[in-house]
Design a protein around this motif. Structure first.
Motif, PDB file in Angstrom:
ATOM      1  N   LEU A 163       0.592  -0.820  -0.341  1.00 57.98           N
ATOM      2  CA  LEU A 163       0.004   0.315   0.063  1.00 57.98           C
ATOM      3  C   LEU A 163       0.560   0.938   0.182  1.00 57.98           C
ATOM      4  CD1 LEU A 163      -2.322  -0.398   2.893  1.00 57.98           C
ATOM      5  CD2 LEU A 163      -2.616  -0.205  -0.062  1.00 57.98           C
ATOM      6  N   ALA A 164       2.103   0.874   0.851  1.00 60.22           N
ATOM      7  CA  ALA A 164       3.026   2.382   0.688  1.00 60.22           C
ATOM      8  C   ALA A 164       3.268   2.827  -0.307  1.00 60.22           C
ATOM      9  CB  ALA A 164       4.186   1.890   1.565  1.00 60.22           C
ATOM     10  N   MET A 165       4.184   1.571  -1.088  1.00 61.02           N
ATOM     11  CA  MET A 165       4.229   1.307  -2.037  1.00 61.02           C
ATOM     12  C   MET A 165       3.683   2.198  -3.332  1.00 61.02           C
ATOM     13  SD  MET A 165       6.021  -1.455  -4.835  1.00 61.02           S
ATOM     14  CE  MET A 165       4.512  -1.352  -5.348  1.00 61.02           C
ATOM     15  N   VAL A 166       2.458   1.695  -3.435  1.00 61.37           N
ATOM     16  CA  VAL A 166       1.030   2.326  -4.458  1.00 61.37           C
ATOM     17  C   VAL A 166       1.122   3.784  -4.143  1.00 61.37           C
ATOM     18  CG1 VAL A 166      -1.622   1.996  -5.412  1.00 61.37           C
ATOM     19  CG2 VAL A 166       0.592  -0.198  -4.517  1.00 61.37           C
ATOM     20  N   ALA A 167       1.184   3.690  -2.372  1.00 57.79           N
ATOM     21  CA  ALA A 167       0.567   5.484  -2.277  1.00 57.79           C
ATOM     22  C   ALA A 167       1.727   6.866  -3.305  1.00 57.79           C
ATOM     23  CB  ALA A 167       0.150   5.377  -0.911  1.00 57.79           C
ATOM     24  N   THR A 168       2.829   6.055  -2.798  1.00 64.78           N
ATOM     25  CA  THR A 168       3.310   6.460  -3.051  1.00 64.78           C
ATOM     26  C   THR A 168       3.915   7.084  -5.026  1.00 64.78           C
ATOM     27  OG1 THR A 168       5.073   6.018  -1.368  1.00 64.78           O
ATOM     28  CG2 THR A 168       6.073   6.980  -3.372  1.00 64.78           C
ATOM     29  N   LEU A 169       3.486   5.834  -6.030  1.00 70.64           N
ATOM     30  CA  LEU A 169       3.942   5.612  -6.630  1.00 70.64           C
ATOM     31  C   LEU A 169       2.102   7.004  -7.731  1.00 70.64           C
ATOM     32  CD1 LEU A 169       5.035   2.245  -7.830  1.00 70.64           C
ATOM     33  CD2 LEU A 169       6.648   4.235  -7.629  1.00 70.64           C
ATOM     34  N   ALA A 170       1.368   6.860  -7.208  1.00 67.37           N
ATOM     35  CA  ALA A 170       0.272   7.099  -7.091  1.00 67.37           C
ATOM     36  C   ALA A 170       0.500   8.623  -7.070  1.00 67.37           C
ATOM     37  CB  ALA A 170      -0.585   6.883  -6.330  1.00 67.37           C
ATOM     38  N   CYS A 171       1.215   9.144  -5.817  1.00 64.37           N
ATOM     39  CA  CYS A 171       1.544  10.520  -6.151  1.00 64.37           C
ATOM     40  C   CYS A 171       2.096  11.401  -7.123  1.00 64.37           C
ATOM     41  CB  CYS A 171       2.486  10.888  -4.671  1.00 64.37           C
ATOM     42  SG  CYS A 171       1.016  10.087  -3.436  1.00 64.37           S
ATOM     43  N   VAL A 172       3.608  10.393  -7.492  1.00 68.40           N
ATOM     44  CA  VAL A 172       4.255  11.014  -8.462  1.00 68.40           C
ATOM     45  C   VAL A 172       3.581  10.886 -10.123  1.00 68.40           C
ATOM     46  CG1 VAL A 172       6.159  10.628 -10.196  1.00 68.40           C
ATOM     47  CG2 VAL A 172       6.112   9.923  -7.130  1.00 68.40           C
ATOM     48  N   GLY A 173       2.430   9.722 -10.325  1.00 71.17           N
ATOM     49  CA  GLY A 173       2.008   9.255 -11.425  1.00 71.17           C
ATOM     50  C   GLY A 173       0.899  10.837 -11.370  1.00 71.17           C
ATOM     51  N   GLY A 174       0.188  11.312 -10.254  1.00 64.21           N
ATOM     52  CA  GLY A 174      -0.877  12.343 -10.585  1.00 64.21           C
ATOM     53  C   GLY A 174      -0.542  13.310 -11.227  1.00 64.21           C
ATOM     54  N   ARG A 180       1.206  17.441 -16.928  1.00 65.39           N
ATOM     55  CA  ARG A 180       1.433  17.075 -18.210  1.00 65.39           C
ATOM     56  C   ARG A 180      -0.292  18.121 -19.550  1.00 65.39           C
ATOM     57  NH1 ARG A 180       3.801  13.967 -21.864  1.00 65.39           N
ATOM     58  NH2 ARG A 180       2.751  13.629 -24.024  1.00 65.39           N
ATOM     59  N   ALA A 181      -1.240  17.507 -18.474  1.00 64.17           N
ATOM     60  CA  ALA A 181      -2.357  18.382 -18.345  1.00 64.17           C
ATOM     61  C   ALA A 181      -2.599  19.999 -18.884  1.00 64.17           C
ATOM     62  CB  ALA A 181      -3.840  18.488 -18.104  1.00 64.17           C
ATOM     63  N   TRP A 182      -1.810  20.818 -17.463  1.00 66.20           N
ATOM     64  CA  TRP A 182      -1.593  21.852 -17.460  1.00 66.20           C
ATOM     65  C   TRP A 182      -0.622  22.435 -18.665  1.00 66.20           C
ATOM     66  CZ3 TRP A 182      -0.189  23.267 -11.744  1.00 66.20           C
ATOM     67  CH2 TRP A 182      -1.738  23.226 -11.106  1.00 66.20           C
ATOM     68  N   ALA A 183       0.492  21.785 -18.824  1.00 64.50           N
ATOM     69  CA  ALA A 183       1.586  22.373 -20.086  1.00 64.50           C
ATOM     70  C   ALA A 183       1.172  22.391 -21.051  1.00 64.50           C
ATOM     71  CB  ALA A 183       2.467  20.652 -20.109  1.00 64.50           C
ATOM     72  N   HIS A 184      -0.029  22.107 -21.742  1.00 61.47           N
ATOM     73  CA  HIS A 184      -0.926  21.932 -22.560  1.00 61.47           C
ATOM     74  C   HIS A 184      -1.703  23.017 -22.991  1.00 61.47           C
ATOM     75  CE1 HIS A 184       0.658  18.018 -25.343  1.00 61.47           C
ATOM     76  NE2 HIS A 184      -0.135  17.752 -24.037  1.00 61.47           N
ATOM     77  N   ILE A 292      11.494  17.389 -14.771  1.00 58.64           N
ATOM     78  CA  ILE A 292      10.599  16.486 -15.481  1.00 58.64           C
ATOM     79  C   ILE A 292       9.444  18.044 -15.590  1.00 58.64           C
ATOM     80  CG2 ILE A 292       8.828  15.843 -16.207  1.00 58.64           C
ATOM     81  CD1 ILE A 292      10.154  12.916 -16.176  1.00 58.64           C
ATOM     82  N   LEU A 293       8.928  18.740 -14.660  1.00 59.13           N
ATOM     83  CA  LEU A 293       8.335  19.583 -14.011  1.00 59.13           C
ATOM     84  C   LEU A 293       8.591  20.786 -14.521  1.00 59.13           C
ATOM     85  CD1 LEU A 293       6.504  18.694 -10.405  1.00 59.13           C
ATOM     86  CD2 LEU A 293       5.498  18.547 -12.514  1.00 59.13           C
ATOM     87  N   ARG A 294      10.034  21.090 -14.715  1.00 57.05           N
ATOM     88  CA  ARG A 294      10.612  22.472 -15.199  1.00 57.05           C
ATOM     89  C   ARG A 294      10.618  22.757 -16.268  1.00 57.05           C
ATOM     90  NH1 ARG A 294      14.689  20.920 -10.347  1.00 57.05           N
ATOM     91  NH2 ARG A 294      13.850  22.323  -8.453  1.00 57.05           N
TER      92      ARG A 294
END
Length: 566
Positions: A163-174, A180-184, A292-294
């Motif tokens: 669960l901790a792993m999934v939550a971490t990956l979900a936060c980064v992916g979200g 990406r949606a904002w960038a366009h 990537i965000l920058r």
């Protein structure tokens, strides 16, 4: 070659350094996640051991974790240095070839494209827009680091449960998905910054070039207001871009906080040291998404820069290129001119003589079918072909900020000193140059500021003499010369043309120079006069064989000829 193909070729050429940069970035990410996670575990465990009493404190192994922390810190520092070294090396190597390619594209692009660029705008393309492309190369290693951080972060948080792993990956992916949606949708501020920066450079270059005139007419305040307005537009665009950047920075901070908090909560049952390890590992995993965000923040500016550059490359690629004509005979408005002819380009002031001269050099568009060179339409010849046919002395006699030698070698970078001195002699400038402190190596300053107007014009003429071209294309070479110097230039020009057999197309107000011509061509489209010197040589029109006395007579009696007024 278009910009995208050129960038792809440079990425392939620099692939080894880019791979090195990517591997170093991955190593930085792994070391950073492990370092922070191990530090969290170590500090928490050490605090608990110390609080448990002297026996537990003495039994706790401080040496191994502290040594690992020091090792990871050293690895991260070294890998970061290697990543910067390799990525910037790849970027600088690519730019070292990109800027010359862009300059070549500027020189061969159609006049309608090139003349639309002012000096400041062209500088913005060569500097500002290309720098944005450099930033793209530097950031190519970012995804490697993100992938490595996700892998190492997932492995560490998995120690505390899936669960901790999934939550971490979900936060980064979200966070990355939302960015990406904002960038366009938020590209426009970045594009506006790039456009405003080019406009400001153009304004400064234009006004700076007229600084002397602006001072003379007391227009400094007007010029300052224009530059201030352009600067304000840039500042406004940068403020909007900063607001976009603030969104992404807030998203980054929020992603790090959520990842750390969720990992901490979901791993609480595993004990405080493991929970601390999971929380800090999750935080560092989310933090690794920063490159990537920058990149998404700069997306609009980069897209605008590449679009502006792509316009030039596409225009240059679309321009038709044909081989240079095999012979140098001219057919102008259905009038034939053999190689070696001396043609006076005539017409009233403002009829387009200078524009026509620039058209012969590919600096302006030519009407199809009007001028043929060796049986080929000059309008279809590449600028390089036209410039191999004509050696040009422009009306403004522009010079480089360099030495006499530098300016002469624009025409032939392999020219020997003997040829240089011969060209200077033929332009009646050799005595002036010999009197300079370092002769050919004398620094002339910006646009030949050390020389007078007439001397600059004669240096431009000497430069044209050095070019290995069958035709001289001279636009007001006698302006700024007194009568004696103009007569000397005319005598030496006559002798040079007799010696070399070059042809000449001349625009001049000076009768002493226009008297050298034996043919006329009306730039205003009217019928040209018959050959001026048709009777001076058997076999028809032409300058060869004319007696100098004929030239003197025509100069003294201009009523018998059509002058080169313009």
């Amino acid at each position: 070659m278009t910009l995208h193909r050129l960038i792809a070729a440079e990425r392939w050429r620099e692939r080894r350094r880019l791979q090195q940069a990517g591997l170093c970035a991955a190593l930085v990410a792994i070391a950073s996640v492990l370092l922070l996670a191990l530090s969290g575990w170590f500090l928490t465990a050490a605090a608990l051991a110390g609080g448990a009493g002297i026996v537990a404190a003495q039994a706790f192994n401080y040496m191994l974790p502290s040594a690992m922390i020091r090792l990871l810190a050293i690895v991260r520092t070294g890998a970061r240095y290697g990543e910067r070294l390799a990525s910037h090396g790849a970027a600088f190597g690519a730019l070292a070839r990109l800027r010359p390619a862009l300059y070549r594209a500027l020189t061969v692009a159609p006049p309608s494209v090139v003349l639309a660029l002012g000096r400041g705008e062209a500088t913005a393309r060569l500097i500002g827009d290309v720098d944005a492309v450099e930033w793209r190369f530097v950031r190519l290693s970012g995804p490697w680091g993100v992938v490595a951080a996700l892998a190492s972060g997932a492995a560490l948080t998995l120690l505390c449960g899936w669960l901790a792993m999934v939550a971490t990956l979900a936060c980064v992916g979200g966070a990355l998905g939302l960015a990406r949606a904002w960038a366009h949708r938020l590209e426009e501020p970045g594009r506006a910054v790039q456009q405003a920066m080019g406009a400001l450079r153009e304004e400064v270059a234009t006004i700076g070039g007229a600084a002397a005139e602006l001072r003379c007419f007391a227009l400094e305040d007007w010029a300052t207001a224009r530059i201030t307005a352009a600067s304000d537009r840039l500042a406004e665009a940068q403020a909007r871009q900063a607001a976009v950047a603030a969104r992404f920075e807030a998203l980054h901070v929020l992603g790090v906080a959520l990842a750390a908090a969720s990992a901490l909560v979901l791993s609480a049952d595993a004990g405080a040291p493991i929970a601390a390890l999971a929380a800090l590992a999750a935080a560092m995993t989310a933090d690794a998404s920063a490159p990537i965000l920058r990149a998404m923040i700069e997306r609009g500016r980069l897209c605008e820069a590449e679009a502006r550059l792509e316009t030039l490359f596409e225009a240059a690629e679309a321009h038709p290129v044909t081989d240079v004509a095999e012979d140098a005979s001219l057919l102008i408005d259905r009038m034939p001119f053999a190689p070696g002819s001396r043609i006076a380009l005539t017409g009233p002031s403002g009829c387009g003589k200078t524009s026509l001269v620039e058209g012969l050099l590919g600096l302006r568009p030519l009407s199809p079918g009007r001028i043929m060179i060796g049986g080929r339409d000059a309008a279809s010849l590449a600028p390089a072909s036209l410039r191999a046919t004509f050696a040009w002395t422009p009306q403004d006699a522009a010079l480089l900020a360099g030495t006499v030698r530098d300016n002469l070698r624009l025409a032939d970078d392999q020219a020997s000193e003997d040829r240089m001195w011969q060209a200077l002699h033929d332009a009646a400038l050799d005595d002036v140059v010999r009197a300079l402190p370092q002769g050919l190596n004398t620094w002339l300053g910006e646009d030949g500021a050390r020389l007078s107007g007439g001397e600059r014009r004669r240096l431009s003429l000497a430069r044209a003499y050095l070019a290995d071209a069958p035709w001289l294309l001279l636009d007001e070479p006698g302006e700024g010369l007194d009568a004696l110097v103009a007569a000397q230039v005319a005598r030496r020009m006559d002798a040079r043309l007799e010696r070399t057999g070059q042809g000449m197309i001349l625009v001049s107000h000076r009768p002493v120079l226009s008297a050298l011509c034996d043919r006329q061509w009306a730039a205003d489209g009217e019928a040209a006069d018959p050959p001026l010197n048709a009777r001076s040589r058997p076999g028809g029109p032409g300058r060869a064989g004319a007696h100098p006395a004929d030239l003197r007579m025509r100069s003294a009696h201009p009523a018998g000829t059509r002058s080169c007024d313009g």
